[in-house]
Structure formats: structure tokens, C-alpha cells
Design a protein around this motif. Sequence first.
Motif, PDB file in Angstrom:
ATOM      1  N   MET A 115       0.838  -1.191   0.000  1.00  0.00           N
ATOM      2  CA  MET A 115       0.000   0.000   0.000  1.00  0.00           C
ATOM      3  C   MET A 115       0.878   1.248   0.000  1.00  0.00           C
ATOM      4  SD  MET A 115      -3.091   1.109   2.531  1.00  0.00           S
ATOM      5  CE  MET A 115      -2.309   2.028   3.828  1.00  0.00           C
ATOM      6  N   ARG A 116       0.454   2.245  -0.785  1.00  0.00           N
ATOM      7  CA  ARG A 116       1.158   3.524  -0.821  1.00  0.00           C
ATOM      8  C   ARG A 116       0.967   4.254   0.489  1.00  0.00           C
ATOM      9  NH1 ARG A 116      -0.887   3.298  -6.139  1.00  0.00           N
ATOM     10  NH2 ARG A 116      -2.925   3.894  -5.364  1.00  0.00           N
ATOM     11  N   GLU A 117       2.010   4.939   0.922  1.00  0.00           N
ATOM     12  CA  GLU A 117       1.908   5.760   2.129  1.00  0.00           C
ATOM     13  C   GLU A 117       1.076   7.012   1.867  1.00  0.00           C
ATOM     14  OE1 GLU A 117       5.006   8.347   4.696  1.00  0.00           O
ATOM     15  OE2 GLU A 117       5.570   6.261   4.328  1.00  0.00           O
ATOM     16  N   TYR A 118       1.247   7.605   0.682  1.00  0.00           N
ATOM     17  CA  TYR A 118       0.527   8.819   0.305  1.00  0.00           C
ATOM     18  C   TYR A 118       0.271   8.734  -1.194  1.00  0.00           C
ATOM     19  CZ  TYR A 118      -0.759  13.763   0.250  1.00  0.00           C
ATOM     20  OH  TYR A 118      -1.450  14.942   0.124  1.00  0.00           O
ATOM     21  N   GLY A 119      -0.906   9.127  -1.633  1.00  0.00           N
ATOM     22  CA  GLY A 119      -1.262   9.015  -3.042  1.00  0.00           C
ATOM     23  C   GLY A 119      -0.780  10.185  -3.885  1.00  0.00           C
ATOM     24  N   TYR A 120      -1.084  10.090  -5.165  1.00  0.00           N
ATOM     25  CA  TYR A 120      -0.738  11.116  -6.145  1.00  0.00           C
ATOM     26  C   TYR A 120      -2.014  11.728  -6.693  1.00  0.00           C
ATOM     27  CZ  TYR A 120       3.985   9.241  -6.179  1.00  0.00           C
ATOM     28  OH  TYR A 120       5.242   8.843  -5.817  1.00  0.00           O
ATOM     29  N   LEU A 121      -1.997  13.056  -6.855  1.00  0.00           N
ATOM     30  CA  LEU A 121      -3.094  13.743  -7.510  1.00  0.00           C
ATOM     31  C   LEU A 121      -2.724  13.920  -8.977  1.00  0.00           C
ATOM     32  CD1 LEU A 121      -5.764  15.297  -7.593  1.00  0.00           C
ATOM     33  CD2 LEU A 121      -4.478  17.355  -6.931  1.00  0.00           C
ATOM     34  N   PHE A 122      -3.563  13.403  -9.850  1.00  0.00           N
ATOM     35  CA  PHE A 122      -3.403  13.568 -11.296  1.00  0.00           C
ATOM     36  C   PHE A 122      -4.357  14.668 -11.723  1.00  0.00           C
ATOM     37  CE2 PHE A 122      -1.841   9.438 -10.395  1.00  0.00           C
ATOM     38  CZ  PHE A 122      -0.851   9.186 -11.329  1.00  0.00           C
ATOM     39  N   LEU A 123      -3.823  15.830 -12.027  1.00  0.00           N
ATOM     40  CA  LEU A 123      -4.617  16.973 -12.444  1.00  0.00           C
ATOM     41  C   LEU A 123      -4.712  16.937 -13.963  1.00  0.00           C
ATOM     42  CD1 LEU A 123      -6.099  19.507 -11.466  1.00  0.00           C
ATOM     43  CD2 LEU A 123      -3.942  20.755 -11.749  1.00  0.00           C
ATOM     44  N   LEU A 124      -5.877  16.594 -14.468  1.00  0.00           N
ATOM     45  CA  LEU A 124      -6.106  16.440 -15.899  1.00  0.00           C
ATOM     46  C   LEU A 124      -6.443  17.790 -16.513  1.00  0.00           C
ATOM     47  CD1 LEU A 124      -6.437  14.548 -18.350  1.00  0.00           C
ATOM     48  CD2 LEU A 124      -8.811  14.197 -17.610  1.00  0.00           C
ATOM     49  N   ILE A 125      -5.621  18.219 -17.470  1.00  0.00           N
ATOM     50  CA  ILE A 125      -5.825  19.470 -18.203  1.00  0.00           C
ATOM     51  C   ILE A 125      -6.131  19.064 -19.640  1.00  0.00           C
ATOM     52  CG2 ILE A 125      -4.841  21.708 -18.839  1.00  0.00           C
ATOM     53  CD1 ILE A 125      -4.966  21.154 -15.760  1.00  0.00           C
ATOM     54  N   ALA A 126      -7.385  19.176 -20.031  1.00  0.00           N
ATOM     55  CA  ALA A 126      -7.821  18.703 -21.351  1.00  0.00           C
ATOM     56  C   ALA A 126      -8.095  19.866 -22.288  1.00  0.00           C
ATOM     57  CB  ALA A 126      -9.071  17.843 -21.201  1.00  0.00           C
ATOM     58  N   SER A 127      -7.972  19.591 -23.572  1.00  0.00           N
ATOM     59  CA  SER A 127      -8.212  20.622 -24.582  1.00  0.00           C
ATOM     60  C   SER A 127      -9.685  21.014 -24.660  1.00  0.00           C
ATOM     61  CB  SER A 127      -7.717  20.154 -25.949  1.00  0.00           C
ATOM     62  OG  SER A 127      -8.332  18.922 -26.300  1.00  0.00           O
ATOM     63  N   SER A 128     -10.564  20.180 -24.116  1.00  0.00           N
ATOM     64  CA  SER A 128     -11.984  20.529 -24.036  1.00  0.00           C
ATOM     65  C   SER A 128     -12.595  19.801 -22.840  1.00  0.00           C
ATOM     66  CB  SER A 128     -12.726  20.146 -25.320  1.00  0.00           C
ATOM     67  OG  SER A 128     -12.882  18.745 -25.401  1.00  0.00           O
ATOM     68  N   GLU A 129     -13.666  20.364 -22.322  1.00  0.00           N
ATOM     69  CA  GLU A 129     -14.379  19.727 -21.207  1.00  0.00           C
ATOM     70  C   GLU A 129     -14.887  18.349 -21.620  1.00  0.00           C
ATOM     71  OE1 GLU A 129     -15.589  20.954 -17.960  1.00  0.00           O
ATOM     72  OE2 GLU A 129     -13.874  22.284 -18.176  1.00  0.00           O
ATOM     73  N   THR A 130     -15.393  18.250 -22.830  1.00  0.00           N
ATOM     74  CA  THR A 130     -15.924  16.968 -23.319  1.00  0.00           C
ATOM     75  C   THR A 130     -14.830  15.918 -23.355  1.00  0.00           C
ATOM     76  OG1 THR A 130     -17.573  18.136 -24.641  1.00  0.00           O
ATOM     77  CG2 THR A 130     -17.107  15.845 -25.247  1.00  0.00           C
ATOM     78  N   ARG A 131     -13.669  16.277 -23.854  1.00  0.00           N
ATOM     79  CA  ARG A 131     -12.545  15.335 -23.903  1.00  0.00           C
ATOM     80  C   ARG A 131     -12.153  14.923 -22.484  1.00  0.00           C
ATOM     81  NH1 ARG A 131      -9.121  13.314 -27.362  1.00  0.00           N
ATOM     82  NH2 ARG A 131      -6.975  12.843 -26.805  1.00  0.00           N
ATOM     83  N   GLY A 132     -12.092  15.872 -21.585  1.00  0.00           N
ATOM     84  CA  GLY A 132     -11.729  15.575 -20.204  1.00  0.00           C
ATOM     85  C   GLY A 132     -12.699  14.605 -19.557  1.00  0.00           C
ATOM     86  N   ARG A 133     -14.000  14.838 -19.749  1.00  0.00           N
ATOM     87  CA  ARG A 133     -14.998  13.936 -19.155  1.00  0.00           C
ATOM     88  C   ARG A 133     -14.942  12.546 -19.766  1.00  0.00           C
ATOM     89  NH1 ARG A 133     -17.748  18.783 -18.832  1.00  0.00           N
ATOM     90  NH2 ARG A 133     -18.762  18.531 -20.838  1.00  0.00           N
ATOM     91  N   ARG A 134     -14.706  12.462 -21.071  1.00  0.00           N
ATOM     92  CA  ARG A 134     -14.584  11.137 -21.714  1.00  0.00           C
ATOM     93  C   ARG A 134     -13.380  10.382 -21.164  1.00  0.00           C
ATOM     94  NH1 ARG A 134     -14.478  11.388 -27.867  1.00  0.00           N
ATOM     95  NH2 ARG A 134     -14.416   9.140 -27.613  1.00  0.00           N
ATOM     96  N   LEU A 135     -12.294  11.086 -20.918  1.00  0.00           N
ATOM     97  CA  LEU A 135     -11.104  10.446 -20.339  1.00  0.00           C
ATOM     98  C   LEU A 135     -11.383   9.964 -18.915  1.00  0.00           C
ATOM     99  CD1 LEU A 135      -8.427  12.875 -21.729  1.00  0.00           C
ATOM    100  CD2 LEU A 135      -8.528  10.417 -22.185  1.00  0.00           C
ATOM    101  N   LEU A 136     -12.064  10.797 -18.129  1.00  0.00           N
ATOM    102  CA  LEU A 136     -12.414  10.389 -16.765  1.00  0.00           C
ATOM    103  C   LEU A 136     -13.309   9.153 -16.779  1.00  0.00           C
ATOM    104  CD1 LEU A 136     -13.156  13.779 -14.959  1.00  0.00           C
ATOM    105  CD2 LEU A 136     -11.087  12.379 -14.811  1.00  0.00           C
ATOM    106  N   GLN A 137     -14.286   9.144 -17.671  1.00  0.00           N
ATOM    107  CA  GLN A 137     -15.205   8.009 -17.757  1.00  0.00           C
ATOM    108  C   GLN A 137     -14.460   6.737 -18.146  1.00  0.00           C
ATOM    109  OE1 GLN A 137     -18.243   8.250 -20.809  1.00  0.00           O
ATOM    110  NE2 GLN A 137     -19.649   7.048 -19.544  1.00  0.00           N
ATOM    111  N   GLY A 138     -13.593   6.832 -19.134  1.00  0.00           N
ATOM    112  CA  GLY A 138     -12.816   5.663 -19.553  1.00  0.00           C
ATOM    113  C   GLY A 138     -11.909   5.173 -18.449  1.00  0.00           C
ATOM    114  N   CYS A 139     -11.288   6.100 -17.751  1.00  0.00           N
ATOM    115  CA  CYS A 139     -10.407   5.748 -16.638  1.00  0.00           C
ATOM    116  C   CYS A 139     -11.213   5.078 -15.524  1.00  0.00           C
ATOM    117  CB  CYS A 139      -9.691   6.991 -16.135  1.00  0.00           C
ATOM    118  SG  CYS A 139      -8.442   6.682 -14.885  1.00  0.00           S
ATOM    119  N   GLN A 140     -12.368   5.640 -15.197  1.00  0.00           N
ATOM    120  CA  GLN A 140     -13.211   5.077 -14.136  1.00  0.00           C
ATOM    121  C   GLN A 140     -13.580   3.629 -14.438  1.00  0.00           C
ATOM    122  OE1 GLN A 140     -15.563   7.391 -11.886  1.00  0.00           O
ATOM    123  NE2 GLN A 140     -15.925   5.565 -10.690  1.00  0.00           N
ATOM    124  N   HIS A 141     -13.898   3.339 -15.700  1.00  0.00           N
ATOM    125  CA  HIS A 141     -14.264   1.973 -16.079  1.00  0.00           C
ATOM    126  C   HIS A 141     -13.094   1.008 -15.945  1.00  0.00           C
ATOM    127  CE1 HIS A 141     -18.294   2.967 -17.145  1.00  0.00           C
ATOM    128  NE2 HIS A 141     -17.973   3.698 -18.197  1.00  0.00           N
TER     129      HIS A 141
END
Length: 189
Positions: free
Chosen positions: A1-27
Motif C-alpha cells: 500500500m502507498r503511504e501517500y497518493g498522487y493527484l493527477f490533475l487532468l488538463i484537457a483541450s476541451s471539457e468533453t474530452r476531459g470527461r470522456r477520459l475520466l469516464q474511460g479511466c473510471q471503467h
Amino acid sequence: MREYGYLFLLIASSETRGRRLLQGCQHALVAESRALVAHRYCTRAAAEAYEVALSEAEFAARNDFGCFLLDWQQKELRFGLGVEVDRWLDGGLNVVALGSAQLIEAARRRYRHHLRVVYAPGGKDPRAWLERVLENKRIGFRQLGLGLDGAEQWTGPIDGLQLDEDMGLAIRQLSAWVQSPTPPAQVAA
């Protein structure tokens, strides 16, 4: 187990692209990966995917109460990442959140080497978008968590992780990085 996690700050060229990436990652995430996707709070009338809608008054009150660890304004909307993200990081979870380029420096100050900025270029001219986002940024090695003395500056084209323009490949990249116990600090273009 990690002692402390990492924050991945996603900077996308569009909100739609960002949400699609989050959805794919979540799955792609499973409990054993100790990673999750964060929702952000916003003043949008109706929340989009991975958002919690608040009125202007609710947002202002929560901001005054210290409920946001990072907040920003984009166009006429206000956004915030909730303090729950810190709790998840403290518990060793990696967290991916859709943000904005204007958050990068504040996030670096707060999370230091536990921040991974992830750029998701897309659209008609992804290279031009990335260059606009990164112009005039000088990043020290220490800020990237590479263990150097910070005296040297790196002014390369990427000061974080860059996803592929292809959505399927980008989702696989992001999912792999988020699930890694020691994610890379930077990937050169």
C-alpha cells in the motif's frame, strides 16, 4: 500500500474530452488499484459528468468554510476540488481530477512531488493548444519530484505527462499511470 497518493490533475483541450477520459479511466479502475476519479464542485445550473452543481451562494459559503482545497473560475463558472481529495491522498489513494491550467502552480505548491499534471491534447490542432497552455512556463526539476537541487531549469515542451491524441490509447495511458504505485513524473513529447 502507498503511504501517500498522487493527484493527477487532468488538463484537457476541451471539457468533453476531459470527461470522456475520466469516464474511460473510471471503467478501467478496480478496487485493488487504490485509485479513483474525483468529482468537482461547480456553479453550473445542471451538473455535467463528474461534477456536483451548487448555486453561487452555496459555492461561496463552502469556499468560505474551507471546503475546497483548490478553486478556480473559468468563463462565468466557478469550480472547486473538495477537501475529501486530501483525505483520499492521505489514505494512499491516487486521485484523478479534471482541472484547469490556471490551477497548476497552486497545485504544485500544495502537493509538490505528489502532483502529476496530465495534458490531454485534442481537436484540430493539438500541438498549438499544448503550446498555448505551456507558454512562458519554467519548471524546476525539484517541482517535478525528480530529486535534483532545483537550481537547473527545464524548459522543454512538456512539464508533466502528455496523453496521446487517440482517445482509446489516452484512456489506457491515464488508467495505467493512475493505477501505478510510482507514476512517472514526466513524459517528453
